[in-house]
Design a protein around this motif. Structure first.
Motif, mmCIF file in Angstrom:
data_model
loop_
_atom_site.group_PDB
_atom_site.id
_atom_site.type_symbol
_atom_site.label_atom_id
_atom_site.label_comp_id
_atom_site.label_asym_id
_atom_site.label_seq_id
_atom_site.Cartn_x
_atom_site.Cartn_y
_atom_site.Cartn_z
ATOM 1 N N ILE A 1 3.756 18.196 -10.235
ATOM 2 C CA ILE A 1 4.712 17.194 -9.783
ATOM 3 C C ILE A 1 4.009 16.308 -8.760
ATOM 4 O O ILE A 1 3.036 16.728 -8.115
ATOM 5 C CB ILE A 1 5.973 17.832 -9.172
ATOM 6 C CG1 ILE A 1 5.607 18.765 -8.022
ATOM 7 C CG2 ILE A 1 6.771 18.554 -10.225
ATOM 8 C CD1 ILE A 1 6.821 19.344 -7.312
ATOM 9 N N SER A 2 4.486 15.096 -8.632
ATOM 10 C CA SER A 2 3.852 14.142 -7.720
ATOM 11 C C SER A 2 4.914 13.431 -6.901
ATOM 12 O O SER A 2 6.057 13.248 -7.345
ATOM 13 C CB SER A 2 3.018 13.123 -8.500
ATOM 14 O OG SER A 2 3.820 12.399 -9.414
ATOM 15 N N PHE A 3 4.513 13.039 -5.713
ATOM 16 C CA PHE A 3 5.376 12.291 -4.815
ATOM 17 C C PHE A 3 4.594 11.101 -4.275
ATOM 18 O O PHE A 3 3.380 11.208 -4.030
ATOM 19 C CB PHE A 3 5.855 13.158 -3.637
ATOM 20 C CG PHE A 3 6.539 14.423 -4.056
ATOM 21 C CD1 PHE A 3 7.912 14.433 -4.287
ATOM 22 C CD2 PHE A 3 5.827 15.599 -4.221
ATOM 23 C CE1 PHE A 3 8.544 15.604 -4.666
ATOM 24 C CE2 PHE A 3 6.454 16.768 -4.596
ATOM 25 C CZ PHE A 3 7.821 16.770 -4.824
ATOM 26 N N THR B 1 8.509 7.473 -5.131
ATOM 27 C CA THR B 1 8.325 7.886 -6.518
ATOM 28 C C THR B 1 8.245 9.414 -6.593
ATOM 29 O O THR B 1 7.714 10.072 -5.699
ATOM 30 C CB THR B 1 7.048 7.292 -7.131
ATOM 31 O OG1 THR B 1 5.922 7.664 -6.337
ATOM 32 C CG2 THR B 1 7.136 5.776 -7.207
ATOM 33 N N VAL B 2 8.782 9.945 -7.668
ATOM 34 C CA VAL B 2 8.686 11.368 -7.974
ATOM 35 C C VAL B 2 8.333 11.480 -9.453
ATOM 36 O O VAL B 2 8.941 10.786 -10.290
ATOM 37 C CB VAL B 2 10.001 12.121 -7.691
ATOM 38 C CG1 VAL B 2 9.864 13.591 -8.068
ATOM 39 C CG2 VAL B 2 10.393 11.985 -6.232
ATOM 40 N N GLY B 3 7.371 12.328 -9.777
ATOM 41 C CA GLY B 3 6.963 12.465 -11.167
ATOM 42 C C GLY B 3 6.666 13.903 -11.531
ATOM 43 O O GLY B 3 6.386 14.744 -10.676
ATOM 44 N N TRP B 4 6.774 14.180 -12.812
ATOM 45 C CA TRP B 4 6.416 15.487 -13.364
ATOM 46 C C TRP B 4 5.586 15.255 -14.609
ATOM 47 O O TRP B 4 5.878 14.357 -15.404
ATOM 48 C CB TRP B 4 7.680 16.269 -13.699
ATOM 49 C CG TRP B 4 7.424 17.473 -14.585
ATOM 50 C CD1 TRP B 4 6.972 18.695 -14.218
ATOM 51 C CD2 TRP B 4 7.610 17.523 -16.012
ATOM 52 N NE1 TRP B 4 6.860 19.514 -15.314
ATOM 53 C CE2 TRP B 4 7.252 18.829 -16.432
ATOM 54 C CE3 TRP B 4 8.036 16.602 -16.972
ATOM 55 C CZ2 TRP B 4 7.305 19.222 -17.773
ATOM 56 C CZ3 TRP B 4 8.092 16.994 -18.305
ATOM 57 C CH2 TRP B 4 7.730 18.296 -18.683
ATOM 58 N N ALA B 5 4.535 16.046 -14.785
ATOM 59 C CA ALA B 5 3.676 15.912 -15.963
ATOM 60 C C ALA B 5 3.297 17.296 -16.459
ATOM 61 O O ALA B 5 3.078 18.226 -15.675
ATOM 62 C CB ALA B 5 2.430 15.107 -15.634
ATOM 63 N N GLY C 1 0.838 -1.191 0.000
ATOM 64 C CA GLY C 1 0.000 0.000 0.000
ATOM 65 C C GLY C 1 0.868 1.233 0.000
ATOM 66 O O GLY C 1 2.074 1.176 0.298
ATOM 67 N N GLY C 2 0.258 2.364 -0.356
ATOM 68 C CA GLY C 2 1.039 3.585 -0.408
ATOM 69 C C GLY C 2 0.159 4.817 -0.485
ATOM 70 O O GLY C 2 -1.066 4.735 -0.611
ATOM 71 N N VAL C 3 0.803 5.961 -0.381
ATOM 72 C CA VAL C 3 0.120 7.248 -0.486
ATOM 73 C C VAL C 3 0.767 8.045 -1.611
ATOM 74 O O VAL C 3 1.954 7.863 -1.928
ATOM 75 C CB VAL C 3 0.170 8.039 0.840
ATOM 76 C CG1 VAL C 3 -0.605 7.320 1.914
ATOM 77 C CG2 VAL C 3 1.616 8.269 1.282
ATOM 78 N N ARG C 4 -0.023 8.961 -2.207
ATOM 79 C CA ARG C 4 0.439 9.807 -3.305
ATOM 80 C C ARG C 4 0.024 11.243 -3.035
ATOM 81 O O ARG C 4 -1.062 11.504 -2.530
ATOM 82 C CB ARG C 4 -0.176 9.351 -4.622
ATOM 83 C CG ARG C 4 0.259 7.975 -5.079
ATOM 84 C CD ARG C 4 -0.573 7.511 -6.273
ATOM 85 N NE ARG C 4 -1.865 6.944 -5.854
ATOM 86 C CZ ARG C 4 -3.033 7.526 -6.002
ATOM 87 N NH1 ARG C 4 -3.105 8.744 -6.539
ATOM 88 N NH2 ARG C 4 -4.145 6.936 -5.625
ATOM 89 N N VAL C 5 0.887 12.176 -3.423
ATOM 90 C CA VAL C 5 0.590 13.605 -3.299
ATOM 91 C C VAL C 5 0.942 14.263 -4.620
ATOM 92 O O VAL C 5 2.007 14.011 -5.191
ATOM 93 C CB VAL C 5 1.394 14.258 -2.154
ATOM 94 C CG1 VAL C 5 1.140 15.767 -2.113
ATOM 95 C CG2 VAL C 5 1.031 13.631 -0.816
ATOM 96 N N GLY C 6 0.033 15.095 -5.117
ATOM 97 C CA GLY C 6 0.280 15.844 -6.336
ATOM 98 C C GLY C 6 0.255 17.335 -6.060
ATOM 99 O O GLY C 6 -0.614 17.822 -5.325
#
Length: 775
Positions: free
Chosen positions: A527-529, A575-579, A513-518
């Motif tokens: 960006i997302s973490f 995880t780190v993301g950019w869109a 399981g996990g959590v995500r923040v945008g």
């Protein structure tokens, strides 16, 4: 005592305004009603303008008759006297006992009854023959609009007991008249077929059973003529004119022939463009907006673009009602045209109130938080368009329309009205694939993008295929904070058994399981973490009669964590993301770009140590003025272990199949291993390269219906193992056709691909499809 007749038939009453027959006024001692069958006597007493004890005169007699006729209940009304008794004699109109339809197939019968009820023709209502004739003519008109020109309608009324009638519509619908020929006379500069292709109306094709475009419609023909006019004007033919249009139908009412006579005129070039009026902006600003240039062939489309660009630019400064018009000056001898563009910015206005309509399920706040134009601020056309685009990207609405009506009684205020048309946002998706060697593989998921109209999304994935048994629950709140910070979480239990596919045999069982923040960092950028915990148990095979042998690298991986036959690893993955999303539409993009960069890394607090990088760039290029578009897509990926640990083999990249390189079996490209029985399994790799070029176009015969899209694609891609040398010569290529349809039962996608470059041992898969159902 003999009665005295005061007035006669209704026809006489309405032919001339005659008073009742002369009589001596008297005081009414009583009122008696005769001839009623359904109407209550009290109803008549209520409509009469006199009562017992009143003095009855000739004027009151005429007024009484008119009042009773005005009710519509009676065919005839007479008033007589019997001593001091006022006698009202009526002849009631019949009531409608039932309405029936025979032979009606094109329309829903209950819908027809509802329509008749709205015009006053319904069961238990008073029968009116004029209304019946009106209904018959309207029904004929509706059949004509459906192309059923041979339809015959007969209405009959059958008397029933208690002064009632039964109404019956008998319909012989006949066959639908089809357009057999469209002919254009007078075209010299362009081929007739090229011009007819501009039309929505068409002769019968394999798809007109759905679009109905082979059925004549006056409205569609008018739209087609305007398309024809626009085409010629965009090619410089300023004198173009449609001289005549003939629509004829054969005697059997089955075939329609359309002939269009036109005059092309001469082609004009632009000799000059100048601007005048109240030019409140710097002249250089206007120069950038003018797209029509001297020396070029005249194009009404470019002239319209220029006018719109200037209007929009002024709108960005608060001039919502700017008026920009171009006046042509023709030189017929030189065949040139010069334009003077008059600019009137009008008054600067601000937005008083923003209204949202059409959202029966979605909450107002979900729409309003996408607004970039604010109430009480100066009108800004760019911000309004941006607001509309953001609302469309939500994916909750099929249509988003904006109106800016002026506020009554003011000269510097407008209201902003957003009207949306909601679409189903729940999605039940089924996936399937076929190959010559594998059975049908199914997967399913259920998701709701707009949970209870809140804008939150939730999904439950239940996959029961032979390769992937998963239960995963996800939830995302895109506006956890008012400024757009999103928060989401995921939990899952996943069993993967790819032994029945092209992948080398192994099994994994994972729970996590996990959590995500945008976080939005710009209008189109975010960006997302993420942080997730995972525990995975890996099972390998050695000499298994059903599965064969796992590759040596799978054994080596498990040897690092204990038993090579079965090992368990835990990890904390960040995880780190950019869109960046600049596409013009979420559902049907034609222009713009989409970019995504993601980093996944196992942090050094668990068993695993690895990192994965991926990048995707998608570019949409509109082609022409219709729904043609070219989509270019590129994806790269890289992964590697660190800290002396190897990359988990189940984190490898895989390429092949729908979504990457069509024409090859799912996940079949890249490094492989040959089993003792001669079968070949895929290993995946730590480097990936995929490219796609796809040209989207409407399906012939569907007109401008955006729900149907066809495409021709060229795919290329490959993955490389950790010890393999990267070389573009290893890429595999395929081409083919794809079809997508937003059908009533949900989205359908099909692809038919053929490899252009393949090597010995590659596994092909020509046909793939995906079926989804919305709710």
């Amino acid at each position: 005592m003999k009665r005295k007749l005061l007035s006669g038939l209704v026809a006489a009453l309405f032919a001339v305004a005659l008073p009742a027959a002369a009589f001596d006024p008297f005081v009414i001692k009583d009122i008696r009603v005769e001839g009623i069958q359904r109407t209550e006597a009290g109803t008549i007493f209520n409509y009469l303008p006199v009562k017992v004890g009143d003095r009855f005169t000739e004027e009151q007699a005429s007024e009484s008759i008119r009042a009773l006729f005005a009710t519509g209940f009676f065919k005839d009304v007479r008033i007589e006297t019997d001593g001091g008794v006022l006698v009202v004699v009526v002849d009631e109109r019949p009531a409608i006992a039932q309405i029936t339809f025979d032979g009606v197939k094109e329309f829903d019968k209950e819908a027809l009854k509802k329509g008749l009820r709205e015009v006053g023709l319904a069961e238990s209502r008073i029968f009116d023959r004029a209304l019946l004739e009106q209904a018959e003519q309207e029904l004929k008109r509706q059949y004509l609009s459906r192309g059923l020109y041979a339809a015959q309608i007969t209405t009959t009324t059958t008397p029933l007991e208690r002064n009632r009638v039964a109404v019956n519509f008998k319909v012989v619908e006949g066959d639908v008249a089809k357009i057999r020929q469209i002919k254009i006379v007078g075209a010299k500069a362009f081929k007739e077929k090229e011009l007819i292709d501009l039309f929505q109306l068409t002769t019968p094709t394999w798809f007109t059973w759905y679009s109905k475009n082979d059925q004549y419609s006056k409205q569609k023909l008018s739209a087609d003529l305007e398309s024809l006019r626009s085409f010629y004007l965009n090619q410089g033919y300023l004198d173009f004119n449609v001289d005549a249009t003939q629509v004829s139908i054969t005697p059997d009412k089955k075939d329609i022939y359309i002939t269009i006579n036109l005059s092309e005129g001469e082609k004009y070039t632009v000799s000059g463009v100048r601007l005048t009026g109240d030019l409140i902006l710097p002249e250089a600003e206007y120069a950038k907006l003018v797209t029509i240039r001297p020396g070029e062939v005249f194009s009404r489309e470019r002239l319209t673009e220029t006018n719109k660009a200037i209007t929009d630019r002024l709108g960005n400064e608060g001039y919502a009602f700017a008026n920009v018009n171009a006046a042509p000056e023709l030189d017929k001898e030189k065949r040139t045209v010069a334009f003077t563009i008059f600019v009137d910015p009008g008054r600067r206005v601000y937005v008083r109130r923003i209204n949202v309509g059409g959202n029966t399920k979605t909450r107002d706040e979900v729409v309003r938080r996408e607004m970039r134009q604010l109430e009480g601020a100066w009108y800004d056309g760019e911000k309004i368009n941006r607001s509309r685009t953001r609302i469309e990207r939500l994916g909750y609405f099929d249509e988003v329309n904006v109106e800016t009506p002026a506020v009554t009684g003011t000269t510097d205020q407008v209201d902003l009205n957003f009207t949306v048309k909601e679409r189903p946002t729940g999605n039940l998706t089924l996936g399937a694939g076929f190959s010559s060697s594998e059975n049908l593989v199914l997967s399913a998921s259920i998701a709701q993008q707009n949970l209870f109209g809140s804008g939150n999304s939730a999904s439950l994935q239940v996959n029961t295929s032979s390769t992937n048994r998963t239960i995963a629950l996800s939830f995302t709140n895109p506006y956890y904070t008012p400024d757009g910070l999103s928060l989401g979480w995921d939990i899952y239990q996943r069993n993967i058994d790819p032994t029945s596919t092209t992948i080398a045999p192994y099994k994994t069982s994972s729970v996590g399981g996990g959590v995500r923040v945008g976080v939005p960092i710009a209008e189109d950028d975010s960006i997302s973490f993420g942080l997730a915990v995972d525990q995975t148990t890996i099972t390998t095979f050695s000499g298994d009669p059903d599965y064969g042998d796992s590759p040596q690298q799978y054994y080596d991986f498990c040897d690092e964590y204990g038993n090579r036959a079965k090992c368990t690893v835990s990890s904390l993955v960040g995880t780190v993301g950019w869109a960046r999303d600049k596409r013009d539409s979420f559902l049907y993009p034609r222009a713009g770009t989409y970019q995504r960069f993601a980093v996944e890394a196992a942090l050094p607090v668990g068993d695993l140590r690895y990192g994965k990088l991926s990048y995707q760039h998608q570019h949409w290029i509109p082609i022409g003025t219709r729904d043609y578009a070219l989509m270019l897509n590129g994806e790269v990926g890289w992964a590697h272990g660190y800290g002396g640990r190897t990359l988990p083999f189940y984190k490898n990249f895989f390429v092949g199949g729908i979504g990457s390189v069509r024409g090859f079996e799912q996940s079949s490209l890249g490094p492989t291993i040959t089993q003792t029985d001669g079968s070949v399994d895929s290993l995946g790799g730590n480097r990936k390269l995929v490219g796609n070029a796809e040209f989207y176009f409407p399906i012939p015969g569907t007109g401008k219906e955006r729900a149907f899209r066809m495409s021709a694609f060229l795919d290329g891609g490959q993955v490389w193992g950790q010890d393999e040398k990267f070389s573009l010569s290893d890429l595999r290529y395929s081409t083919g056709l794809a079809f997508s349809w937003s059908s009533p039962i949900g989205p359908l996608k099909f692809s038919l691909g053929w490899p252009l470059k393949s090597e010995k041992g590659d596994k092909t898969q020509k046909f793939q499809f995906q079926l989804g159902s919305v709710f």
